[in-house]
Design a protein around this motif. Structure first.
Motif, mmCIF file in Angstrom:
data_model
loop_
_atom_site.group_PDB
_atom_site.id
_atom_site.type_symbol
_atom_site.label_atom_id
_atom_site.label_comp_id
_atom_site.label_asym_id
_atom_site.label_seq_id
_atom_site.Cartn_x
_atom_site.Cartn_y
_atom_site.Cartn_z
ATOM 1 N N PHE A 196 78.555 31.782 44.068
ATOM 2 C CA PHE A 196 78.346 33.150 43.581
ATOM 3 C C PHE A 196 76.889 33.569 43.503
ATOM 4 C CE2 PHE A 196 82.525 31.919 41.953
ATOM 5 C CZ PHE A 196 83.263 32.849 42.637
ATOM 6 N N LEU A 197 75.982 32.739 43.955
ATOM 7 C CA LEU A 197 74.588 33.151 44.055
ATOM 8 C C LEU A 197 74.446 33.911 45.359
ATOM 9 C CD1 LEU A 197 71.718 33.091 42.967
ATOM 10 C CD2 LEU A 197 71.379 30.949 44.193
ATOM 11 N N MET A 198 74.075 35.175 45.273
ATOM 12 C CA MET A 198 74.067 36.049 46.452
ATOM 13 C C MET A 198 72.665 36.367 46.960
ATOM 14 S SD MET A 198 77.162 36.617 47.242
ATOM 15 C CE MET A 198 78.384 35.614 46.447
ATOM 16 N N ILE A 199 71.649 35.721 46.414
ATOM 17 C CA ILE A 199 70.296 35.903 46.946
ATOM 18 C C ILE A 199 69.730 34.539 47.312
ATOM 19 C CG2 ILE A 199 69.686 38.105 45.898
ATOM 20 C CD1 ILE A 199 68.463 36.692 43.579
ATOM 21 N N ASP A 200 69.051 34.490 48.451
ATOM 22 C CA ASP A 200 68.472 33.225 48.913
ATOM 23 C C ASP A 200 67.012 33.080 48.512
ATOM 24 O OD1 ASP A 200 70.837 32.442 50.131
ATOM 25 O OD2 ASP A 200 70.286 33.331 52.061
ATOM 26 N N ARG A 201 66.287 34.179 48.480
ATOM 27 C CA ARG A 201 64.852 34.085 48.197
ATOM 28 C C ARG A 201 64.329 35.412 47.663
ATOM 29 N NH1 ARG A 201 61.019 30.078 50.071
ATOM 30 N NH2 ARG A 201 62.972 29.217 50.768
ATOM 31 N N ILE A 202 63.382 35.301 46.733
ATOM 32 C CA ILE A 202 62.620 36.446 46.254
ATOM 33 C C ILE A 202 61.348 36.474 47.091
ATOM 34 C CG2 ILE A 202 61.428 37.489 44.286
ATOM 35 C CD1 ILE A 202 64.504 37.234 43.952
ATOM 36 N N THR A 203 61.033 37.616 47.685
ATOM 37 C CA THR A 203 59.852 37.690 48.545
ATOM 38 C C THR A 203 58.689 38.428 47.898
ATOM 39 O OG1 THR A 203 60.781 39.630 49.655
ATOM 40 C CG2 THR A 203 61.172 37.484 50.682
ATOM 41 N N ALA A 204 58.963 39.328 46.959
ATOM 42 C CA ALA A 204 57.904 40.059 46.259
ATOM 43 C C ALA A 204 58.482 40.630 44.971
ATOM 44 C CB ALA A 204 57.352 41.186 47.132
ATOM 45 N N ILE A 205 57.627 40.736 43.964
ATOM 46 C CA ILE A 205 58.098 41.261 42.682
ATOM 47 C C ILE A 205 56.933 41.889 41.925
ATOM 48 C CG2 ILE A 205 57.767 39.052 41.507
ATOM 49 C CD1 ILE A 205 60.279 39.684 39.841
ATOM 50 N N LYS A 237 61.935 42.442 45.642
ATOM 51 C CA LYS A 237 62.463 42.334 47.003
ATOM 52 C C LYS A 237 62.913 40.910 47.236
ATOM 53 C CE LYS A 237 59.414 45.788 49.074
ATOM 54 N NZ LYS A 237 58.372 46.013 50.094
ATOM 55 N N GLY A 238 63.974 40.776 48.016
ATOM 56 C CA GLY A 238 64.474 39.455 48.369
ATOM 57 C C GLY A 238 65.367 39.564 49.582
ATOM 58 N N TYR A 239 66.029 38.454 49.906
ATOM 59 C CA TYR A 239 66.957 38.501 51.027
ATOM 60 C C TYR A 239 68.113 37.534 50.849
ATOM 61 C CZ TYR A 239 64.556 34.363 52.999
ATOM 62 O OH TYR A 239 64.001 33.126 53.196
#
Length: 137
Positions: A14-23, A30-32
């Protein structure tokens, strides 16, 4: 770069984000998410990521942008104004963006957008997240 599991409690599947790219904490993040054939929701008869799973990814991203203390939890509270404009298939990278609009008394209101190859596939005008702060010491 960012340790996602230390900030939000979600884990596979249930984790739907792989990486945070900017915050910018409290303002935007932002992430992906990379969509693969190994995802539990990809089947022979349904070969794209369900749109509501992408909305969930945006909410997870939003919680990440607003949780300031470890052991706090973010819960998707409500959504409104969701437009489904496309789909994401295995091999696609979904670029995710969440912008905080208002943050009051634990309720965070934001908007989100998901794109694949610079094409918007999901736009959500309102994603409300409730942040429950830890009472531990």
């Amino acid at each position: 770069m960012f340790d996602i599991p230390s900030v939000i409690p979600h884990r596979y599947p249930f984790l739907m984000i792989d990486r945070i790219t900017a915050i910018e904490q409290g303002k935007w993040v932002k992430g992906y998410k990379n969509v693969t054939w190994n995802e539990w929701y990809i089947t022979e008869s349904h070969q794209c990521m369900p749109s509501m799973m992408i909305v969930e990814a945006l909410a997870q991203l939003g919680a990440f942008a607003t949780i300031e203390q470890e052991k706090s939890l973010g819960f998707l509270s409500s959504i409104s104004g969701v437009e489904i404009l496309g789909e994401a298939y295995p091999g696609d990278r979904i670029e995710l963006f969440y912008e905080v609009v208002k943050n009051r008394r634990g309720f965070v209101l934001g908007r989100g957008e998901a794109t694949v190859e610079d094409k918007v596939i999901i736009r959500a005008e309102e994603i409300m997240i409730y942040i429950q702060k830890s009472t531990e010491g």
